[in-house]
Write a protein that holds these residues in place. Sequence first.
Motif, PDB file in Angstrom:
ATOM      1  N   LEU A   1      -0.130  28.301 -45.439  1.00 28.13           N
ATOM      2  CA  LEU A   1      -1.292  27.557 -44.932  1.00 28.13           C
ATOM      3  C   LEU A   1      -0.958  26.853 -43.625  1.00 28.13           C
ATOM      4  O   LEU A   1      -1.676  25.964 -43.200  1.00 28.13           O
ATOM      5  CB  LEU A   1      -1.766  26.528 -45.969  1.00 28.13           C
ATOM      6  N   GLY A   2       0.149  27.229 -42.990  1.00 29.86           N
ATOM      7  CA  GLY A   2       0.549  26.629 -41.724  1.00 29.86           C
ATOM      8  C   GLY A   2       1.901  25.943 -41.849  1.00 29.86           C
ATOM      9  O   GLY A   2       2.559  26.005 -42.891  1.00 29.86           O
ATOM     10  N   PRO A   3       2.323  25.278 -40.760  1.00 30.50           N
ATOM     11  CA  PRO A   3       3.621  24.607 -40.774  1.00 30.50           C
ATOM     12  C   PRO A   3       3.720  23.565 -41.900  1.00 30.50           C
ATOM     13  O   PRO A   3       2.786  22.805 -42.136  1.00 30.50           O
ATOM     14  CB  PRO A   3       3.696  23.922 -39.406  1.00 30.50           C
ATOM     15  N   ARG A   4       4.839  23.564 -42.579  1.00 29.79           N
ATOM     16  CA  ARG A   4       5.122  22.633 -43.677  1.00 29.79           C
ATOM     17  C   ARG A   4       4.131  22.760 -44.838  1.00 29.79           C
ATOM     18  O   ARG A   4       3.941  21.839 -45.618  1.00 29.79           O
ATOM     19  CB  ARG A   4       5.189  21.197 -43.189  1.00 29.79           C
ATOM     20  N   ARG A   5       3.501  23.933 -44.927  1.00 25.96           N
ATOM     21  CA  ARG A   5       2.531  24.181 -46.002  1.00 25.96           C
ATOM     22  C   ARG A   5       2.700  25.611 -46.500  1.00 25.96           C
ATOM     23  O   ARG A   5       1.745  26.385 -46.529  1.00 25.96           O
ATOM     24  CB  ARG A   5       1.112  23.956 -45.490  1.00 25.96           C
ATOM     25  N   THR A   6       3.936  25.941 -46.890  1.00 25.00           N
ATOM     26  CA  THR A   6       4.224  27.290 -47.369  1.00 25.00           C
ATOM     27  C   THR A   6       4.841  27.234 -48.766  1.00 25.00           C
ATOM     28  O   THR A   6       5.415  26.224 -49.174  1.00 25.00           O
ATOM     29  CB  THR A   6       5.201  28.024 -46.429  1.00 25.00           C
ATOM     30  N   ALA A   7       4.733  28.348 -49.449  1.00 24.27           N
ATOM     31  CA  ALA A   7       5.338  28.478 -50.771  1.00 24.27           C
ATOM     32  C   ALA A   7       5.557  29.967 -51.042  1.00 24.27           C
ATOM     33  O   ALA A   7       5.004  30.831 -50.359  1.00 24.27           O
ATOM     34  CB  ALA A   7       4.436  27.872 -51.845  1.00 24.27           C
ATOM     35  N   ARG A   8       6.371  30.241 -52.046  1.00 22.47           N
ATOM     36  CA  ARG A   8       6.620  31.615 -52.470  1.00 22.47           C
ATOM     37  C   ARG A   8       6.537  31.653 -53.987  1.00 22.47           C
ATOM     38  O   ARG A   8       7.158  30.849 -54.673  1.00 22.47           O
ATOM     39  CB  ARG A   8       8.005  32.052 -51.997  1.00 22.47           C
ATOM     40  N   VAL A   9       5.745  32.582 -54.497  1.00 24.80           N
ATOM     41  CA  VAL A   9       5.618  32.790 -55.940  1.00 24.80           C
ATOM     42  C   VAL A   9       6.261  34.138 -56.243  1.00 24.80           C
ATOM     43  O   VAL A   9       5.939  35.140 -55.602  1.00 24.80           O
ATOM     44  CB  VAL A   9       4.143  32.783 -56.383  1.00 24.80           C
ATOM     45  N   THR A  10       7.178  34.142 -57.203  1.00 28.65           N
ATOM     46  CA  THR A  10       7.920  35.360 -57.522  1.00 28.65           C
ATOM     47  C   THR A  10       7.920  35.597 -59.018  1.00 28.65           C
ATOM     48  O   THR A  10       8.076  34.658 -59.800  1.00 28.65           O
ATOM     49  CB  THR A  10       9.387  35.239 -57.041  1.00 28.65           C
ATOM     50  N   ILE A  11       7.730  36.838 -59.404  1.00 26.56           N
ATOM     51  CA  ILE A  11       7.933  37.253 -60.796  1.00 26.56           C
ATOM     52  C   ILE A  11       9.265  37.994 -60.804  1.00 26.56           C
ATOM     53  O   ILE A  11       9.435  38.981 -60.090  1.00 26.56           O
ATOM     54  CB  ILE A  11       6.803  38.172 -61.312  1.00 26.56           C
ATOM     55  N   ARG A  12      10.217  37.471 -61.586  1.00 26.40           N
ATOM     56  CA  ARG A  12      11.561  38.064 -61.666  1.00 26.40           C
ATOM     57  C   ARG A  12      11.809  38.573 -63.071  1.00 26.40           C
ATOM     58  O   ARG A  12      11.224  38.089 -64.038  1.00 26.40           O
ATOM     59  CB  ARG A  12      12.634  37.027 -61.316  1.00 26.40           C
ATOM     60  N   LYS A  13      12.725  39.519 -63.168  1.00 24.12           N
ATOM     61  CA  LYS A  13      13.057  40.144 -64.441  1.00 24.12           C
ATOM     62  C   LYS A  13      14.496  39.808 -64.799  1.00 24.12           C
ATOM     63  O   LYS A  13      15.396  39.930 -63.967  1.00 24.12           O
ATOM     64  CB  LYS A  13      12.874  41.653 -64.300  1.00 24.12           C
ATOM     65  N   ASP A  14      14.716  39.373 -66.047  1.00 23.17           N
ATOM     66  CA  ASP A  14      16.073  39.218 -66.564  1.00 23.17           C
ATOM     67  C   ASP A  14      16.570  40.644 -66.815  1.00 23.17           C
ATOM     68  O   ASP A  14      16.019  41.356 -67.654  1.00 23.17           O
ATOM     69  CB  ASP A  14      16.080  38.398 -67.850  1.00 23.17           C
TER      70      ASP A  14
END
Length: 192
Positions: free
Chosen positions: A132-145
Amino acid sequence: MRLWRRPTRVVGPPVPPPEGKPDAYPSAVVAELERDEKVLATAREDEHGHWLVLTTWRLLERTPGGEAVLDLPWLSVDTGAWDPDAWALSVIFVDEGSRRWVLQRRTGPGQVPQVFRDRTTASVVLMRQVDLGPRRTARVTIRKDLRTRELHEQVFLGRGARREDRDLMSAVLIARQELRGQVGMDPVDGVA
């Protein structure tokens, strides 16, 4: 007859060969592996002489006597990088801890950089960036064991991002719902 010859170019001091071989690890280092778990790569780090053991399911650091220094499944590794100039593997873990191993003098890196990348990538099922711009980021991850094949969701806020940012957290929630739906995980309600 060759008329032109490419000059040999050496940058920096010559690097001596490693003292040992990466695959010449003591049996105590791998004594506690689980059934069907395989050693994919090993190397001995220069500072303490610990063995870095990369298996099908885990990243291990062991003393030469086999004592555990680090024992984490691949889904606990967030990112990493191999620096060929420094002969160093740097790792950032999901819990925000980090490690750096220099793999030059004792055994060299062997297959560690390639296997590290392969195993870390193999645990990622889906990933979505929220920006969403500077200082407004994220990452969503689905990981597998990689041992149990269970799926896990991970949410990482970018540098300077805050959980109090309602717009960012709403976008993260939407990304979580979409990714969970794509892999058949239970839906999520509420905030990230």
